[in-house]
Write a protein that holds these residues in place. Sequence first.
Motif, PDB file in Angstrom:
ATOM      1  N   ASP A  85       5.447  49.316  81.289  1.00  0.00           N
ATOM      2  CA  ASP A  85       5.533  48.270  82.272  1.00  0.00           C
ATOM      3  C   ASP A  85       6.759  48.141  83.027  1.00  0.00           C
ATOM      4  N   ILE A  86       7.927  48.354  82.052  1.00  0.00           N
ATOM      5  CA  ILE A  86       9.297  48.504  82.375  1.00  0.00           C
ATOM      6  C   ILE A  86      10.080  49.666  82.178  1.00  0.00           C
ATOM      7  N   ILE A  87      10.891  50.315  82.970  1.00  0.00           N
ATOM      8  CA  ILE A  87      11.382  51.604  82.482  1.00  0.00           C
ATOM      9  C   ILE A  87      12.976  51.250  82.588  1.00  0.00           C
ATOM     10  N   VAL A  88      13.717  51.451  81.758  1.00  0.00           N
ATOM     11  CA  VAL A  88      15.269  51.438  81.674  1.00  0.00           C
ATOM     12  C   VAL A  88      15.816  52.718  81.639  1.00  0.00           C
ATOM     13  N   ASN A  89      16.709  53.013  82.520  1.00  0.00           N
ATOM     14  CA  ASN A  89      17.604  54.348  82.435  1.00  0.00           C
ATOM     15  C   ASN A  89      18.789  54.062  81.925  1.00  0.00           C
ATOM     16  N   THR A  90      19.142  54.999  81.073  1.00  0.00           N
ATOM     17  CA  THR A  90      20.519  54.754  80.683  1.00  0.00           C
ATOM     18  C   THR A  90      21.049  56.105  80.277  1.00  0.00           C
ATOM     19  N   ASP A  91      22.295  56.355  79.884  1.00  0.00           N
ATOM     20  CA  ASP A  91      23.205  57.487  79.448  1.00  0.00           C
ATOM     21  C   ASP A  91      23.362  57.844  77.917  1.00  0.00           C
ATOM     22  N   ASP A  93      26.091  59.187  76.876  1.00  0.00           N
ATOM     23  CA  ASP A  93      27.319  59.606  76.805  1.00  0.00           C
ATOM     24  C   ASP A  93      27.995  58.279  75.955  1.00  0.00           C
ATOM     25  N   GLY A  94      27.331  57.137  75.849  1.00  0.00           N
ATOM     26  CA  GLY A  94      27.913  56.074  75.171  1.00  0.00           C
ATOM     27  C   GLY A  94      28.642  54.962  76.391  1.00  0.00           C
ATOM     28  N   GLN A  95      28.788  55.390  77.584  1.00  0.00           N
ATOM     29  CA  GLN A  95      29.157  54.518  78.354  1.00  0.00           C
ATOM     30  C   GLN A  95      28.577  52.921  78.724  1.00  0.00           C
ATOM     31  N   TYR A  96      27.392  53.055  78.327  1.00  0.00           N
ATOM     32  CA  TYR A  96      26.642  51.546  78.681  1.00  0.00           C
ATOM     33  C   TYR A  96      26.564  51.078  77.265  1.00  0.00           C
ATOM     34  N   GLU A  97      26.600  49.766  77.292  1.00  0.00           N
ATOM     35  CA  GLU A  97      26.138  48.990  76.134  1.00  0.00           C
ATOM     36  C   GLU A  97      24.530  48.679  75.903  1.00  0.00           C
ATOM     37  N   GLY A  98      24.362  49.385  74.992  1.00  0.00           N
ATOM     38  CA  GLY A  98      22.698  49.431  74.584  1.00  0.00           C
ATOM     39  C   GLY A  98      22.183  47.702  74.536  1.00  0.00           C
ATOM     40  N   ALA A  99      22.926  46.986  73.921  1.00  0.00           N
ATOM     41  CA  ALA A  99      22.449  45.580  73.691  1.00  0.00           C
ATOM     42  C   ALA A  99      22.189  44.935  75.021  1.00  0.00           C
TER      43      ALA A  99
END
Length: 347
Positions: A85-91, A93-99
Motif C-alpha cells: 500500500d506504501i513503498i519506501v525507497n532507501t539506500d 549505504d547507511g546514509q539515511y536514518e531508518g527510524a
Amino acid sequence: MTRLIIQIPCLNEADDLPAALAALPREIPGIDEIEVLIIDDGSDDNTSEVAARWGVHHIVRHRRNRGLAHAFQSGLDACLSAGADIIVNTDADGQYEGADIADLVQPILRNEADIVIGDRGVGKNAHFGPIKRRLQTLGSAVVRKLSGTDITDAVSGFRAISREAAQRITITTEFSYTTDMLIQAGRKRMAITSVPVRTHPTLRPSRLFRSIPRFIMQTGVTIARAYTTYNALRVFVGTGLFLAFAGLAPILRFLWFFMNGDGQGHIQSLIVGGVLMILGALVAVMGMLADLITTNRKLMETTLHKVRKLEEQLARHEKDSVALDLPSVSAEPGTVPLTPVERKAVR
C-alpha cells in the motif's frame, strides 16, 4: 490492513546491508505489516545470500548490473505485485536514518500526499562538502522549476510512494530515477511533499557515478529528457522561434545595407538568416510531431495504469479463490527466479 514494503536497491552491499536492515523500523503507528524487499542489481558478492539470512521477505535478482533507475523500477513492480500500500525507497549505504521512515509515511497515511521526499537539508548538511551543497541546491532549484513542485532536495533517494502513485510512475532513464520521477509526478499533478530527515556520513564512494562532472552531465541529460518528454511542444517550438528570430537579425542587416545601395557585399547575411529561419521552422514542425508522440505516451501510460489495476484485481481474485503461495516477484527476462527458501509467500 496497510502494508508497507521498504525496498533497498543493492550493488555489492553484502558488508553494509546488515546494518541497514537492522536500522529499519519493525513497527509504525498506522501500519499493520512491514516487509523488506531487496533488489540485487547484478552484485558479484553474496548480497542476496546476506539478505536471505537476515530474513528479507522479497528478493529480486538481476543477472547483470542494469543501473539504479532500472533497479528502482524493478523494485516498484515487485512491491506492487506483493500488495504494498506504501513503498519506501532507501539506500544500503547507511546514509539515511531508518527510524525516520515513520515520519516519511505519515503524509501518505493522512491522505495528504502521493509522494513524500526525505529532505536532507542539503544547503546546510554537515555531511556534504561545500561543492556538493552548492550543486545539490542548484540542481534542486532547476528540478523544482521544471517539475512545478516545491521540493528542496530533488535527488534524495529516501522517499515514500503511495500505491496509486507507484502504479502511475514509469521510469525511463537509465541513470538515476530521482529527477525523472519528480518531473513525471509534477507533470501528472500528483501531491508531493517533503519531510526533514536525518543523515549519516557515508563510509564509501558512491557507486552511481565516478566523478562530480560525470554526475552533473548525466543528471543534466536526465532532466532534459524528462522535461522534454512532457513538454515537447514548448521545448521544440521555443527553440524554433529562437532560431527564427536569430535568423531575422542578419536578414534585417542585409535589408538595411540593400536599401542604402550596398547590398552586394552582404549577401552572406541573407544566406545565414535564411538558413536559420528554415531551421527554426523545421524544429517547430518537429515540436508538433513530438507533441503528438507525447500525447500517445500519455495514452499508453493511462493504459498501463489500467492494466496494473486489472492485474491487481486478478491477483486478489486468485488469492481469494485458490489457497496457493505465490512468488514475491513475477519472472522477467534477466531476473533470476528465487527458490522457495529464498522467498516468502505474499500474504
